[in-house]
Design an enzyme around this catalytic site. Sequence first.
Site, mmCIF file in Angstrom:
data_model
loop_
_atom_site.group_PDB
_atom_site.id
_atom_site.type_symbol
_atom_site.label_atom_id
_atom_site.label_comp_id
_atom_site.label_asym_id
_atom_site.label_seq_id
_atom_site.Cartn_x
_atom_site.Cartn_y
_atom_site.Cartn_z
ATOM 1 C CD GLN A 101 45.178 38.133 40.769
ATOM 2 O OE1 GLN A 101 44.751 39.108 41.367
ATOM 3 N NE2 GLN A 101 46.266 37.483 41.153
ATOM 4 C CG LEU A 138 36.685 41.507 45.041
ATOM 5 C CD1 LEU A 138 37.413 40.339 44.422
ATOM 6 C CD2 LEU A 138 37.631 42.682 45.213
ATOM 7 C CG HIS A 185 40.669 40.958 40.739
ATOM 8 N ND1 HIS A 185 39.678 41.793 41.200
ATOM 9 C CD2 HIS A 185 41.657 40.996 41.662
ATOM 10 C CE1 HIS A 185 40.053 42.317 42.366
ATOM 11 N NE2 HIS A 185 41.260 41.866 42.661
ATOM 12 N N GLY A 239 44.492 60.376 36.224
ATOM 13 C CA GLY A 239 43.914 59.304 37.032
ATOM 14 C C GLY A 239 43.900 59.701 38.492
ATOM 15 N N GLY A 299 47.585 57.636 41.575
ATOM 16 C CA GLY A 299 47.589 59.032 41.109
ATOM 17 C C GLY A 299 47.538 59.998 42.277
ATOM 18 N NE ARG A 338 46.833 42.738 42.110
ATOM 19 C CZ ARG A 338 45.908 42.575 43.054
ATOM 20 N NH1 ARG A 338 46.261 42.424 44.326
ATOM 21 N NH2 ARG A 338 44.626 42.553 42.745
ATOM 22 C CB SER A 398 46.683 45.738 43.845
ATOM 23 O OG SER A 398 45.675 45.511 44.806
ATOM 24 C CG LEU A 399 44.869 48.311 48.149
ATOM 25 C CD1 LEU A 399 44.079 48.335 49.455
ATOM 26 C CD2 LEU A 399 44.347 49.384 47.221
ATOM 27 C CB THR A 438 37.826 40.539 50.147
ATOM 28 O OG1 THR A 438 39.211 40.473 50.502
ATOM 29 C CG2 THR A 438 37.004 40.211 51.377
ATOM 30 C CG PHE A 451 45.097 38.537 51.654
ATOM 31 C CD1 PHE A 451 44.125 38.779 52.594
ATOM 32 C CD2 PHE A 451 44.948 39.096 50.384
ATOM 33 C CE1 PHE A 451 43.023 39.561 52.282
ATOM 34 C CE2 PHE A 451 43.848 39.881 50.072
ATOM 35 C CZ PHE A 451 42.877 40.112 51.018
#
Lengths: 234, 115, 125, 590
Positions: free
Chosen positions: D243, D255, D356, D15, D20, D401, D406-407, D257, D121
């Site tokens: 999610q 998406l 998502h 990946g 990765g 989440r 995630s990032l 944001t 956020f």
Amino acid sequence: MLQVSIYRYNPETDSAPYMQEFQVDTQGRDIMVLNVLELIKQQDSSMAYRRSCREGVCGSDGMNINGTNGLACITPLSAVVKNNKLTLRPLPGLPVVRDLVVDMGIFYKQYERIQPYLQNDTTPPAIERLQSPEERDKLDGLYECILCACCSTSCPSFWWNPDKFVGPAGLLQAYRFLADSRDTAARERLAELEDPFSVFRCRGIMNCVAVCPKGLNPTRAIGKIRELLMENAT
Amino acid sequence: MVTNVTNFSRSGLSDWLIQQVSAAILALYALFMVGYFLLHPQLDYVTWHGFFSQTWMRIFSLLAFIALSAHAWVGLWTVITDYIKPTRLRFGAQVVLIIAIFVFLVWAIQILWGA
Amino acid sequence: MNSKRPVNLDLSTIKFPLPALTSITHRVTGIILFVGLIFAFWALDTSLSSPQGFETVREALEYNFLAKLIAWGLLSALSFHFVAGVRHLVMHFDIGLDLEGGVQTSKITFIAAAVLVILAGVWVW
Amino acid sequence: MSAMRNLSFDAIIIGGGGSGLRAALELAKSGKKTAVLSKVFPTRSHTVSAQGGITCAIASADPNDDWRWHMYDTVKGGDYIADQDAAEYMCTEGPKAVFELEHMGLPFSRFDNGRIYQRPFGGQSKNFGEGGQAARTCAAADRTGHALLHTLYQNNLKNDTVFLNEWYAVDLVKNTKGDVVGCIALCIETGEVVHVKSKATVLATGGAGRIFASTTNALINTGDGIGMALRAGFPMQDMEMWQFHPTGIYGAGTLVTEGCRGEGGYLINKDGERFMERYAPNAKDLAGRDVVARSMVMEMLEGRGCGEDGDHVMLKLDHLGEEVLNKRLPGIVELSKTFAHVNPAQDPIPVVPTCHYMMGGIPTNVHGQAIMPDGKGNDHIVNGLFACGEVACVSVHGANRLGGNSLLDLVVFGRAAGMFIEGALNEGIDYMDASQSDIDASMTRMNRWNESNDGEAVATLKTDLQAVMQNDFGVFRKEENMQEGVKKLAELRERIANAQLGDKSDTFNTARIEALELDNLLEVAEATAISAFERKESRGAHSRYDYPDRDDVNWLKHSIYFPIEKKLGKRDVNFTPKAVDTFEPKIRTY
């Protein structure tokens, strides 16, 4: 029924490429070119093309659509189709692996050649390196490149000298690092670009600007590199 | 950095500058000559010959011809390296180009001072 | 294996925007001008060599259709090469360096060159 | 078939997305013989689509910001089944990882003082939920994922990482002791199949959103890592937790944001009402994603949806003004015009909750080591197998989440896995080699496809599978539907086992890849379905009509799906962070 004509080539069975005709029922909807390819793949699973994000940010599905390079996933039929005819060919100038899939090797090599990473020989602080919004603004229109190769493969200068001319995509990135207030390798970067091919093979044709799916302007970036080379030399 | 023996010049930058400067000189010369012809609709030999006998005109013309040589060299070298891929053929074309430019230059000097 | 791979580069299938046509025409007119130097140099040399020579050139340009055609052709090529060159110069000052600008300056180049070509024709004939 | 070629590495990373590449970078710098194997050129990975940013308490927008507040939000956002040791690790290591990215050249947007721009956020608070909305998401306009992925790829180039681009990992290779000793991989360009031997195999294959008909995920997100691990018999954790992002563009699924709402946009129903004020009086449009998505569906179910069919709501942005939109959300302006034919500076964007992110995945510890829980409360490390990024379930996201986490997960745990593997390699790893029969076992399914002569087409089966998941395992779930869905998936397993690969050529055969991906989609779908069916409560993203409440007595647990028995077990959630007190479960309101 949409008339679709597609460049086909499978090295295992074909001695030469040929154009194959398909009829696609779009049900009158204004779908994307990528959706047309998906419908065709349902008719003929051997059709090869690359795709990933399907929203114009990954740069996988660059191809020549009715004579102009673009991303299949964000090109609606209404933008390109006239007389109910759609012609898809691989990106010009690169060796064809199969159907619409080209060997991007030399394109990536030119990208790697400009050392596409920040170089800074000072010790980094414990937090981020500071950069003013104005300095950061200089990277707008540069860092957004998705490496789809639409620009470089629409550039005659790149067609004739893909091994020597960096090409619009690579040069846009070269300038992205030259323009970064955090990069300290400008002199070395410029020295690598001074020869008659790497930058100067750009003849201001501006095909790159015409096709960039992200609306970026490599020609302008190349001009800026030339200016920096001038400043550096005189 | 891409190196190429037949470049005959320091860098792409100098090539580029040469092409810009020579273009400017040639543009001036072309405008000047067109202007001259427009101002002399009934040109005769004496006027014409006299015009080219003046030292400044000879020098201006020579400058233009040198600019022409440089401009043509940079421009056509680019054309040749774009389109002619077999090395021998490309080298041959470049030699022909150099000879042609040389001939033109000698011819130009002969025209200007030989007459 | 790589060497056997075909390349899609059939120029007749590729659309060229106006700025690209400007560029290729600039190149073609440059080559024409270089070849045409033979005629220009001959005319200059002959016209300066003697009164007879001058007459030869003048008569050729006045009566010889082929010579007129060549003169007009060279002036036309020069016109375009000149205007497109000025366009390049302007572009180096970051004028017309975007998509619309490139098309605009190309249009201006073709129109200006066309006017000059016609004027050159009037002049020669 | 002629003898299979071997490739041998200290570590193989499967990946080329954010996690990765981050793992690879760590290993490349250490000089270990490592390679990244990716089915697409790395910058085409799905990380590139991440928009809003990377959430991290770097104390830029608010100099008093604290990683503990971030941790609290994360644990609460995950409805208390996030492992608190892992969340703590992520929130404490986060700033280092983010500053590293900046030093690598990531072009973050900036504040006037030159520091990294942070935007509000969903689910972000100050002072453990007491201090109001926080702004903690570090952003590069609305192209943070693009900027991050390219930066990581560039730095891998700088450090001479070996790339096997456009190679597809088919299956893991296990030796007789159950250690993972590499994988079978297919070079897409030539069709060559090789045995990749490796002391460490890192699954960084990302998510599997393509099990749903409507998803923000890229077409490549087919859960290849999950599929490989399940076929190898490894259990999965919290697979019912999917999610649904509140704002996927209606119809297209692309998406939009959460940053839009962070910058001040909000959702409206057909009456133009800002309905989130009713569902989450404090956080409003910046409540947890599960909360917002459910609220949107409620609006539609109660007849206040927009459009002829009342099947979407609107995201209003025009009041932000063209300048803010172009500066902070240029990508959204582009996407809206392309996919919704709407200029957000003038009109609202039609949006709908869209699949998502997969919170579940391969259970791992904070070092990325894959864990095999035995269902009796014991965890066993799987030798040789690592996972990081979306494919892994560390678990920092629990049942839901938070945006921007995630990032952070990618870089923190990609980095952690890289560091751990480097250490392990230095200490020396030696596993028993795989035997020919081990390798043959890993070749079974590919051979099956290659020998298939008739049967249904891959495309049809994929569409059917996605329809089952969409209809029976969506935002709200119901016992009968799920039961029906599980049954249909069992039938699909039969049908897929008899499906046909129409094109058997070697060169860039994308039909073969799609067939192999279909197997993985099925594995993920089934794990999801059975887990969802068995978790008899509502928690985070898992929302059931028949069990509308959270059940902390029975289900304050990870679910563990055992693929061989197709049974669900439980695993304890970690409640013992090192440097802070446990965040005890509370009723979750925004």
